[in-house]
Design an enzyme around this catalytic site. Structure first.
Site, PDB file in Angstrom:
ATOM      1  N   LYS A 277       0.857  -1.189   0.000  1.00  0.00           N
ATOM      2  CA  LYS A 277       0.000   0.000   0.000  1.00  0.00           C
ATOM      3  C   LYS A 277       0.894   1.241   0.000  1.00  0.00           C
ATOM      4  O   LYS A 277       1.842   1.325   0.771  1.00  0.00           O
ATOM      5  CB  LYS A 277      -0.914  -0.035   1.247  1.00  0.00           C
ATOM      6  CG  LYS A 277      -2.046   0.954   1.195  1.00  0.00           C
ATOM      7  CD  LYS A 277      -3.177   0.547   2.125  1.00  0.00           C
ATOM      8  CE  LYS A 277      -4.253   1.614   2.156  1.00  0.00           C
ATOM      9  NZ  LYS A 277      -5.458   1.210   2.867  1.00  0.00           N
ATOM     10  N   GLU A 360     -19.853  -4.243  10.253  1.00  0.00           N
ATOM     11  CA  GLU A 360     -20.842  -3.444  10.983  1.00  0.00           C
ATOM     12  C   GLU A 360     -21.977  -4.293  11.543  1.00  0.00           C
ATOM     13  O   GLU A 360     -22.514  -3.992  12.615  1.00  0.00           O
ATOM     14  CB  GLU A 360     -21.412  -2.346  10.078  1.00  0.00           C
ATOM     15  CG  GLU A 360     -20.422  -1.232   9.711  1.00  0.00           C
ATOM     16  CD  GLU A 360     -19.525  -1.568   8.533  1.00  0.00           C
ATOM     17  OE1 GLU A 360     -19.713  -2.660   7.940  1.00  0.00           O
ATOM     18  OE2 GLU A 360     -18.635  -0.759   8.196  1.00  0.00           O
ATOM     19  N   ARG A 388     -25.596  -0.807   7.297  1.00  0.00           N
ATOM     20  CA  ARG A 388     -25.373  -2.255   7.244  1.00  0.00           C
ATOM     21  C   ARG A 388     -25.970  -2.979   8.452  1.00  0.00           C
ATOM     22  O   ARG A 388     -26.285  -4.152   8.402  1.00  0.00           O
ATOM     23  CB  ARG A 388     -23.859  -2.536   7.246  1.00  0.00           C
ATOM     24  CG  ARG A 388     -23.188  -2.365   5.917  1.00  0.00           C
ATOM     25  CD  ARG A 388     -23.249  -3.648   5.116  1.00  0.00           C
ATOM     26  NE  ARG A 388     -23.008  -3.399   3.711  1.00  0.00           N
ATOM     27  CZ  ARG A 388     -21.846  -3.548   3.105  1.00  0.00           C
ATOM     28  NH1 ARG A 388     -20.811  -3.970   3.788  1.00  0.00           N
ATOM     29  NH2 ARG A 388     -21.726  -3.298   1.823  1.00  0.00           N
TER      30      ARG A 388
END
Ligand SMILES: Cc1ncc(C[n+]2csc(CCOP(=O)(O)OP(=O)(O)O)c2C)c(N)n1
Length: 617
Positions: A277, A360, A388
């Site tokens: 990343k 979530e 969610r």
């Protein structure tokens, strides 16, 4: 930009000699750093996905095939390679290029994206549609290891692995979500990445098999046995995928080869790609979490961390303060530790801090379990991602009447991330949860003391909704009252709450200069509605203007109208300023509020229009 400038079409990219690809990738990285450091946006994830995206676009046709980027924050290179390079000067600005895939922007974007973990399901739907219609295109889902911590992703993988649908899932594994990836899945991936014995074996095996292709089928079974011996059990194999990897995600040539192979297998394939990343920009490689989503900065200097105070930081401080005196208070996050201001809490109370990954649904249910056993969980979550958890809010928390506190961050207009991230639906869906109370702090002081109220005085499910960014001109603390008459006048009633309170007050001042006197009723708690204060004002003025940054269905404005009707209070004129269907595009927050009539000027204008309308009664 010699090579990149020549790439106008997918054909141009495909016909580029392989020897020029590394230079092209470097140019793309330079372009990304230059543009994103000016506009802000998702930087580190995109720097890490350059070779992968180039390889995908050389193997697949993005306009014919369906390439789905999970979350979609890492799709900038895909945008560059599908004719949207020019748009990067206006990335995430109002009316400019979106920071996420958007079909209305390009046919190369199959879906609106922004919420994690749905790409495999979407890809599966598209693969099935292809089979049913007999069409001919390929389907690819690109999923990060962070997104793979989401339960929805595993529902998709389970379905896809058990099907015979040809599709390729690319797991872009950089070990990071926004912060480090957490949980069992991420440990499994870490172990897979670290099995050099198997990678060495595979390299040797490949050399041999290349020379003796007829051996492939017989050898494949043997290879699987060796792999199973050298690698820990691989969940993807077990789910029914043909698993390939782990492979170096920055070796473009190799990725191309593997993608072609994966496509030819005509079955569900999972290609495990390992990337870095922030690749190519040292500060981002070093601190990928800091460069995940950036505001404009000078690339020569890097991000200078002088983070301004905001509602999230204020929430974090209040949570620490309260947890100091009550050992039952726990903080829970679904992959948004820094975004929700919980870093200090995590460091101070590691045993009472739970980062669950992009989960979530699990978070809400887990909090219900904790609350049932006497703990006081606070789930800090962005409004948009709490969507969610709706079923768990109703079933596990609401029906059980459990004392779970929801710290609903990024409520209202969030700005540059756009439609998928605006927190415009929370009031509607939270209001339907049995027993729910909703506080709407408008200043840091109110957030601080309302969190205290929520944790120490409330009993059932309780939410606090507060916006992204800083407090505005309103700095008072009326947390102890359900509603407050901030300004008195007899001509109309302005009902407001949360961050729009400052704008409503300024509007009332503008109106005053024109001889119009408004009652400004600020709701400190929007559920249950503070009926008395609202009705008192409405009986006096008979004219209602509500101001809020949520969708109309289930809004406070709608509920105030119901209240007036039920109580027989006749309103001669009514205007609800809100976000209509709740779909708000990207742009800067003040600009969007202005465009939507939710700043002082817009509220003042609406009030005057209301007063000049003909009576409804
Ligand atoms: C449902 C949902 N929850 C939280 C987020 C916020 N979010 C955006 S990107 C991200 C991390 C994604 O990590 P990964 O998939 O590994 O991609 P990377 O940025 O590491 O390439 C998170 C948590 C989201 N987009 N959707």
């Amino acid at each position: 930009m010699n090579i990149l400038a020549k790439i106008k079409t997918n054909e141009d990219l495909r016909s580029l000699p392989a020897g020029e690809i590394p230079a092209l990738c470097e140019e793309i990285r330079g372009f990304l750093l230059d543009k994103v450091s000016r506009t802000g946006g998702h930087l580190a994830s995109n720097l890490g996905a350059v070779e992968l995206t180039v390889a995908l676009h050389r193997v697949y046709d993005p306009f014919r095939d369906r390439i789905l980027f999970d979350v979609g924050h890492q799709a900038y290179v895909h945008k560059i390679l599908t004719g949207r390079m020019e748009g990067f000067d206006e990335l995430r600005r109002m009316d400019g290029l979106s920071g996420f895939p958007k079909p209305s922007e390009s046919d190369a974007d199959p879906f609106v994206a922004g919420h994690a973990s749905d790409a495999v399901s979407l890809a599966m739907g598209m693969a099935r549609a292809r089979t049913l219609t007999g069409e001919n295109y390929d389907v690819v889902a690109v999923v990060g290891d962070g997104a793979m911590t989401g339960g929805l992703c595993f529902e998709g993988l389970s379905d896809a692995g058990g099907s015979d649908e040809p599709m390729v899932v690319i797991l872009n594994d950089n070990g990071m979500s926004i912060n480090e990836s957490v949980g069992g899945i991420s440990s499994m991936l870490r172990r897979a990445r670290m099995k050099p014995g198997y990678i060495r074996f595979k390299q040797g095996y490949r050399k041999v098999i290349k020379r003796l292709p007829w051996l492939y089928l017989a050898a494949h079974k043997v290879k699987e046995k060796i792999k199973n011996h050298l690698l820990p059990p691989n969940v993807f194999d077990d789910l029914g995928f043909y698993y390939i990897g782990p492979v170096d995600g920055h070796d473009e040539a190799r990725l191309e080869k593997l993608l072609r192979w994966a496509r030819e297998l005509r079955e569900p394939v999972l290609l495990h790609v390992v990337t870095v990343k922030g690749k190519g920009y040292a500060p981002a490689e070093e601190l990928p979490q800091l460069y995940h989503g950036v505001e404009p900065f000078d690339p020569a200097v890097g991000i200078v961390n002088g983070a301004a105070d905001d509602f999230s930081a204020c929430f974090g401080r209040a949570a620490v303060r309260l947890a100091e005196r009550d050992e039952r208070i726990c903080a829970v996050t679904a992959a948004m530790e820094s975004g929700t201001g919980l870093e200090t809490f995590a460091a101070r109370f590691p045993d009472r801090f739970f980062e669950l990954g992009i989960a979530e649904e699990h978070a809400a249910a887990m909090c219900a379990g904790m609350a049932r056993q006497g703990m006081k969980p606070v789930f800090a979550v962005y409004s948009t991602f709490l969507q969610r958890s709706y079923d768990m809010l109703l079933e596990d928390v609401g029906l059980m009447g459990l004392h779970v506190v929801f710290a609903v961050d990024r409520a209202g207009i969030v700005g540059k991330d756009g439609a998928t991230h605006q927190g415009t639906f929370d009031v509607a869906f939270l209001s339907s949860v049995p027993g729910m109370k909703i506080y709407a702090p408008a200043s840091y002081a109110e957030l601080d003391s309302m969190l205290e109220l929520a944790l120490e005085e409330e009993t059932g499910p309780t939410a606090l909704r507060y916006p992204r960014g800083c407090e505005g001109s309103y700095r008072e603390d009326h947390s102890r009252e359900d509603a407050t008459l901030l300004k008195e006048g007899g001509d109309l009633t302005i009902v407001c709450y949360g961050i729009l309170t400052g704008a409503a007050l300024s509007a009332a001042e503008l109106l005053e200069r024109e001889g119009i006197a408004a009652d400004v009723v600020k709701l400190n708690r929007i559920l249950p509605l503070p009926e008395e204060t609202i009705l008192q004002s409405l009986k006096k003025t008979g004219k209602l203007l509500t101001v809020e940054d949520v969708c109309r269905t289930g809004s406070v404005g709608s509920r105030v109208l119901e209240l007036a009707a039920e109580k027989g209070v006749i309103l001669s004129r009514v205007r609800r300023l809100d976000l209509g269907d709740g779909v708000v595009p990207h742009g800067d927050v003040p600009g969007l509020r202005h465009r939507l009539g939710l700043d002082a000027e817009g509220i003042c204008r609406a009030a005057k229009e209301l007063l000049h309308e003909k009576d409804q009664a």
